[in-house]
Design a protein around this motif. Structure first.
Motif, PDB file in Angstrom:
ATOM      1  N   ALA A   8      44.114  39.342  34.196  1.00 61.46           N
ATOM      2  CA  ALA A   8      42.842  39.714  34.804  1.00 61.46           C
ATOM      3  C   ALA A   8      42.868  39.464  36.315  1.00 61.46           C
ATOM      4  N   ILE A   9      43.440  38.342  36.727  1.00 60.60           N
ATOM      5  CA  ILE A   9      43.533  38.032  38.155  1.00 60.60           C
ATOM      6  C   ILE A   9      44.473  39.010  38.852  1.00 60.60           C
ATOM      7  N   VAL A  10      45.586  39.329  38.221  1.00 61.20           N
ATOM      8  CA  VAL A  10      46.521  40.296  38.797  1.00 61.20           C
ATOM      9  C   VAL A  10      45.856  41.665  38.919  1.00 61.20           C
ATOM     10  N   ASP A  11      45.134  42.105  37.904  1.00 65.70           N
ATOM     11  CA  ASP A  11      44.422  43.387  37.953  1.00 65.70           C
ATOM     12  C   ASP A  11      43.392  43.396  39.081  1.00 65.70           C
ATOM     13  N   MET A  12      42.682  42.291  39.239  1.00 68.65           N
ATOM     14  CA  MET A  12      41.683  42.194  40.299  1.00 68.65           C
ATOM     15  C   MET A  12      42.339  42.307  41.677  1.00 68.65           C
ATOM     16  N   MET A  13      43.460  41.632  41.865  1.00 72.27           N
ATOM     17  CA  MET A  13      44.149  41.665  43.151  1.00 72.27           C
ATOM     18  C   MET A  13      44.785  43.035  43.433  1.00 72.27           C
TER      19      MET A  13
END
Length: 108
Positions: A8-13
């Motif tokens: 989720a954090i990677v997708d957000m970034m």
């Protein structure tokens, strides 16, 4: 749960980077054609928002297909995870758009 949060954090970034990077490059390109960079950057950020989300979640309809098939089978956990990924991608794209608007505030 740790891998879900990490993705989720990677997708957000990724979504954030697509919007910010694309807008900055559009601003640089606008200088070459003598157009106002701030206006071009804000317009580009707004237009890139949806494409940033698509790029972050995989760039195809597979996540939507996964949501459909699992929901029809009654498996709600994968559906919730996919929706969470989409929401995190939206958050990243929105943050990128707001950053570009803040950078260009008052310049157009």
């Amino acid at each position: 749960m740790n891998s879900v949060l990490a993705k989720a954090i990677v997708d957000m970034m990724i979504a954030f980077g697509v919007v910010v990077g694309g807008s900055i490059l559009a601003g640089i390109g606008s200088v070459f054609v003598l157009a106002p960079p701030a206006v071009i950057m804000v317009e580009t950020a707004t237009k890139l928002k949806i494409w940033a989300i698509v790029a972050a979640i995989g760039g195809s309809v597979d996540p939507m297909r996964l949501i459909e098939s699992n929901m029809l089978d009654g498996h709600l956990s994968p559906v919730v995870v996919q929706i969470f990924y989409i929401l995190c991608s939206f958050l990243g794209a929105h943050m990128g758009t707001e950053l570009i608007k803040a950078i260009c505030k008052g310049a157009y």
